[in-house]
Enzyme design. Structure first.
Site, PDB file in Angstrom:
ATOM      1  N   LYS A  52      67.550  45.382  -9.468  1.00  0.00           N
ATOM      2  CA  LYS A  52      67.827  44.210 -10.313  1.00  0.00           C
ATOM      3  C   LYS A  52      69.318  43.919 -10.313  1.00  0.00           C
ATOM      4  O   LYS A  52      70.130  44.852 -10.313  1.00  0.00           O
ATOM      5  CB  LYS A  52      67.322  44.502 -11.739  1.00  0.00           C
ATOM      6  CG  LYS A  52      67.414  43.312 -12.687  1.00  0.00           C
ATOM      7  CD  LYS A  52      66.811  43.656 -14.048  1.00  0.00           C
ATOM      8  CE  LYS A  52      66.857  42.493 -15.024  1.00  0.00           C
ATOM      9  NZ  LYS A  52      66.246  42.814 -16.337  1.00  0.00           N
ATOM     10  N   SER A 127      62.855  39.609 -18.078  1.00  0.00           N
ATOM     11  CA  SER A 127      63.884  39.102 -17.192  1.00  0.00           C
ATOM     12  C   SER A 127      63.884  39.750 -15.809  1.00  0.00           C
ATOM     13  O   SER A 127      64.509  39.215 -14.900  1.00  0.00           O
ATOM     14  CB  SER A 127      65.251  39.318 -17.837  1.00  0.00           C
ATOM     15  OG  SER A 127      65.504  40.707 -17.995  1.00  0.00           O
ATOM     16  N   SER A 151      61.484  43.479 -20.695  1.00  0.00           N
ATOM     17  CA  SER A 151      61.799  42.882 -19.388  1.00  0.00           C
ATOM     18  C   SER A 151      61.325  43.623 -18.148  1.00  0.00           C
ATOM     19  O   SER A 151      61.435  43.092 -17.054  1.00  0.00           O
ATOM     20  CB  SER A 151      63.296  42.664 -19.270  1.00  0.00           C
ATOM     21  OG  SER A 151      63.629  41.477 -19.921  1.00  0.00           O
TER      22      SER A 151
HETATM   23  N1  GLN Z   1      62.682  38.384 -23.267  1.00  0.00           N
HETATM   24  C1  GLN Z   1      63.554  39.246 -23.968  1.00  0.00           C
HETATM   25  C2  GLN Z   1      64.873  38.560 -24.186  1.00  0.00           C
HETATM   26  O1  GLN Z   1      64.999  37.465 -23.777  1.00  0.00           O
HETATM   27  C3  GLN Z   1      63.689  40.506 -23.207  1.00  0.00           C
HETATM   28  C4  GLN Z   1      64.902  40.699 -22.426  1.00  0.00           C
HETATM   29  C5  GLN Z   1      65.013  42.038 -21.761  1.00  0.00           C
HETATM   30  O2  GLN Z   1      64.215  42.950 -21.962  1.00  0.00           O
HETATM   31  N2  GLN Z   1      66.057  42.172 -20.970  1.00  0.00           N
HETATM   32  O3  GLN Z   1      65.769  39.052 -24.791  1.00  0.00           O
END
Ligand code: GLN
Length: 446
Positions: A52, A127, A151
């Site tokens: 990532k 994400s 995420s």
């Molecule tokens: N969707 C969550 C956010 O927008 C999760 C983000 C994550 O786990 N990096 O914060």
């Protein structure tokens, strides 16, 4: 093989932000020369891995899918990347994500929209959308993602792959660009539970470079994949099969429970009564921490700097206005507000208190049960563009994954069915540092 497959499908899936073919091939050749005989080769020998793009890689562009880091070449490797290298795996490129890991669909990337390989009109989740899509599309057998509020697990569910968020502290975060430091964890995304356990084994361990990495014993995760779940006690929170969760999703979880029952496990309904406060708590805490962590992107230290400024203050302002996308700005504003004097007690402090209650809900359930099971997400993958107008609907997608981050416990998503041709994920949550039981159940079910 990976590069061939990437050339074939990545034009459509768009999982990779940066590829590193020349260096990857050079390292592969080097490995081949050095480890000619089978005996010296590890299990990950020559394995292509995607990482990532918020995990830093030496001399390989690390953007966080943000304009502000568009041309940022780190001078060191994250601990996890170093560990993969030591295990003879080959990092072949960097995977798309929501900008600074803020989002649930990978639509917040400044560069490209990653598509769900199962249906190119739907999102891969986020994400870590690039990490899940690349594995689902067969571009790489393994990838690394990060999970602050779902995420890894949510995109794994949407793309029909296996994704684990380890216990907070299980994996070093040295070299992970910080979003919300009290929640962030790096974890593996793979096709099978066995691969996942192997990858976790490789990247785990205490690290002097990360004071939040825990000095705990590291079990042999693979040896927990026995297929035996006889006598195992499963808790199913009623909040996880309640309002907002689609019927087919509930059904797929009930079917999974039947399979586990058939293998000798038992399950009962329980309650995590403070779950309903998890979203609000998470967005206050994570945005507050993000507002502090992202202060370092000021046009001086890294990456992008505006040309449109006369004074230093203007330079800071313009760099950040031009460099960050809308969602990142929204979080910085929310976080700065929540931390400002006069509001701190009402928001940030209150959120921390509720976080403790959420954590205690989990502790209480784990006094009598081995694992908690529910869906990973309330729905399968949604259409591209469907939720971009309304941040609150987008946030609600993480309602079942976020409590796990707030409690700091481990959670995995494994494929458990389909709805309208789109994969669904089963979430298995364990006690602190008990990834072994999580893997055991996931593997038995798989
Ligand atoms: N969707 C969550 C956010 O927008 C999760 C983000 C994550 O786990 N990096 O914060």
């Amino acid at each position: 093989e990976s590069y061939r497959r990437i050339a074939e499908v990545d034009g459509k899936v768009k999982a990779f932000v940066t590829l590193d073919e020349e260096k990857a091939r050079a390292y592969a050749a080097e490995l081949d020369d050095a480890l000619g005989s089978e005996g010296d080769r590890g299990l990950l020998f020559g394995m292509p891995i995607g990482v990532k793009d918020n995990i830093v890689t030496k001399n390989l562009r690390t953007t966080c899918s943000s304009r502000i880091l568009e041309n940022f070449d780190p001078i060191y490797d994250a601990t996890v990347v170093k560990k993969l290298r030591d295990a003879q795996a080959i990092t072949i490129g960097k995977l798309n994500m929501d900008e600074f890991a803020m989002g649930s669909s990978t639509e917040n990337s400044a560069f490209q929209e990653t598509k769900n390989p199962w249906n190119l009109e739907t999102v891969p989740g986020g994400s870590s959308g690039g990490s899940a899509a690349a594995v689902a599309a067969g571009e790489v057998p393994f990838s690394l993602g990060s999970d602050t509020g779902g995420s890894i697990r949510q995109p794994a569910a949407f793309c029909g792959v296996v994704g684990l968020k380890p216990t907070y502290g299980r994996v070093s975060r040295f070299g992970l660009v910080a979003f919300a430091s009290s929640l962030d964890q790096i974890g593996p995304v793979t096709r099978t539970v066995e691969d996942n356990a192997y990858l976790l084994q490789t990247i785990t361990g205490v690290d002097p470079m990360d004071s939040t990495s825990a000095n705990v014993e590291v079990p042999d995760f693979l040896s927990s994949l026995t297929g035996d779940v006889k006598g195992l006690k499963i808790a199913v929170p009623k909040e996880y099969l309640g309002e907002g969760v689609q019927e087919e999703v509930k059904q797929s979880v009930l079917d999974a429970l039947k399979v586990l029952e058939g293998l000798g496990a038992t399950w009962e309904e329980v309650s995590l009564p403070h779950s309903k406060y998890a979203l609000a708590t998470y967005y206050l805490i994570s945005s507050s921490e993000a507002s502090a962590n992202l202060a370092r992107f000021d046009g001086v230290r890294y990456g992008y700097r505006t040309d449109n400024a006369e004074t230093l203050l203007e330079m800071y302002k313009q760099t950040r206005s031009e460099g960050f996308g809308d969602e990142v700005k929204r979080r910085i504003m929310l976080g700065t507000f929540a931390l400002s004097s006069g509001y701190y007690d009402a928001y940030y402090k209150k959120a921390q208190q509720v976080r403790t209650l959420i954590k205690q809900d989990f502790e209480k359930v784990f006094e009598s049960y081995d694992v908690i099971i529910g869906p990973t997400t309330p729905t399968p993958a949604f259409k591209i563009g469907e939720n971009t107008k309304d941040p609150l609907t987008m946030y609600a997608n993480d309602i079942l994954t976020i409590p796990v981050n707030l409690a700091g416990v481990p959670g995995i998503s494994v494929p458990c069915g389909f709805k309208d041709g789109l994969p669904l994920g089963l979430q298995i949550i364990g006690k602190h540092f008990d990834e072994s039981t999580v893997y055991r159940v996931a593997h038995a079910f798989e």
